[in-house]
Design an enzyme around this catalytic site. Structure first.
Site, PDB file in Angstrom:
ATOM      1  N   SER B 124       0.812  -1.212   0.000  1.00 39.48           N
ATOM      2  CA  SER B 124       0.000   0.000   0.000  1.00 39.48           C
ATOM      3  C   SER B 124       0.848   1.267   0.000  1.00 39.48           C
ATOM      4  CB  SER B 124      -0.943   0.008   1.198  1.00 39.48           C
ATOM      5  OG  SER B 124      -0.222   0.124   2.395  1.00 39.48           O
ATOM      6  N   LYS B 161       1.073   3.799   6.858  1.00 43.21           N
ATOM      7  CA  LYS B 161       0.460   4.791   5.970  1.00 43.21           C
ATOM      8  C   LYS B 161       1.087   6.157   6.242  1.00 43.21           C
ATOM      9  CE  LYS B 161      -2.960   2.235   4.167  1.00 43.21           C
ATOM     10  NZ  LYS B 161      -2.295   0.972   4.584  1.00 43.21           N
TER      11      LYS B 161
END
Lengths: 203, 203
Positions: B124, B161
């Site tokens: 991601s 993230k």
DNA sequence: CTTCTTGATTATTGATACACATACATATTG
DNA sequence: CAATATGTATGTGTATCAATAATCAAGAAG
């Protein structure tokens, strides 16, 4: 006028302990924890209080296209490997969930005798995730075959490029569209220092 | 009508809740914690509920996308730093061109007390050069401010993230077009484990 | 006879209260 | 004027309390 009582001190504004002067520099709350975890958490909090917050930028030595370093395996750091089950928790050295330990030196420096480090200069390998300032782990005992990322000195210039050895010839291929592949001609003075095994990039 | 005193049940030995039937299957203790850490610790405890022996089903921790490790600075490896002038040769520990030495552990693990490692699962954060299998160095003493890459547990799921803290709200932003940013709502159970300082990627 | 309902009983759990420790400001003392 | 003494305010750990949840088995229901 107020009299002069024999008592010292007295009521005055601003007296008393200051807010946030506690152990944690913030308000606290009472919670109930499973008994076995109390020491673990206390230990963790202790470590947490120690260092406030700062991460100095790495000093970046000046050099041409790369700068090299070499391992001297005298160090050892064990890094406990935690289970993925501590999903929302925090790692603690006293934790039961340690599955393994990892030492950066051991993990990344497999052959200390033949391994050295290079600090990257320039962004010619950007698309491979190799950026200016990164440190590369280079092992010269690995065969520099087609496709490997290598540290090469060509005509007295040190570079990091992907090695392309085809029937049509040998190339040092950058991975950045702003650069063009370097053909390795017969008369080129090419020296492959070694194969890049790892890139370490700090944010 | 029903004159019978509805005395269902009755006193009897052995009745009542069983010991260890609580959330943690063990006795608990009351402790005082810094307020900001309460959610962190609660989240952590949630993930460490014991496996059901004969007890009814317990909520199992969800699969996560990271694995954590923690440093234990007991190791030391000095890596000689070579000058870029040794262009066409290869580095040797006895070389005169050594400019400095570098230890991976020391260099990347500034605060052993507050640093741990995470093995990345998933892609991601591909565009930030963080790939599946990479190892991240995470320092929880660094302030997780806007723009930092963080290891976060949101609703018992661990992710890496980029943290976005704007006036419009807080987001956990992946750097891969195949993923969408995660909004951090008021009721979201967000726990920032720490700030990623380095990514180590092996080829 | 079997299954369900329901009150009694007891552990858990989060919150609150309290006692003591610590830090601070300033009047008092020398 | 400096050092000390003293009162005030906050931090910290533990004890206590009330509400909740879990469990059992006696009766009720079918």
């Amino acid at each position: 006028m107020s009299n002069t009582p024999k008592t010292h001190g007295g009521k005055r504004p601003g007296a008393g302990r200051k807010k946030g002067s506690g152990l944690y520099n913030e308000p606290t709350k009472v919670v109930r924890l499973p008994e076995s975890q109390v020491p673990v958490i206390k230990e963790w909090l202790k470590a947490r209080v120690k260092s406030p917050a700062d991460a100095p930028e790495l000093p970046l030595p000046k050099a041409n296209n790369a700068q090299t370093l070499r391992p001297d395996a005298s160090s050892h750091v064990d890094l406990p490997l935690f289970s993925h089950k501590v999903v929302a928790g925090f790692p603690s050295p006293a934790d039961d969930n340690i599955e393994a330990r990892l030492d950066l030196n051991e993990h990344y420096i497999r052959n200390p005798e033949t391994t050295f480090l290079v600090r990257v200069q320039g962004d010619s390998m950007k698309k491979s995730g190799i950026h200016h300032g990164d440190i590369l782990v280079v092992d010269r005992s690995i065969n520099p075959v087609d496709g490997k990322i290598v540290i090469a000195a060509i005509d007295s210039e040190l570079t990091v490029k992907r090695l392309s050895v085809k029937s049509t010839g040998t190339w040092l291929v950058p991975e950045n569209d702003d650069y063009t592949p370097i053909p390795v001609k017969e008369e080129s003075n090419l020296v492959i220092w070694g194969v890049v095994t790892t890139v370490m990039h700090s944010f």
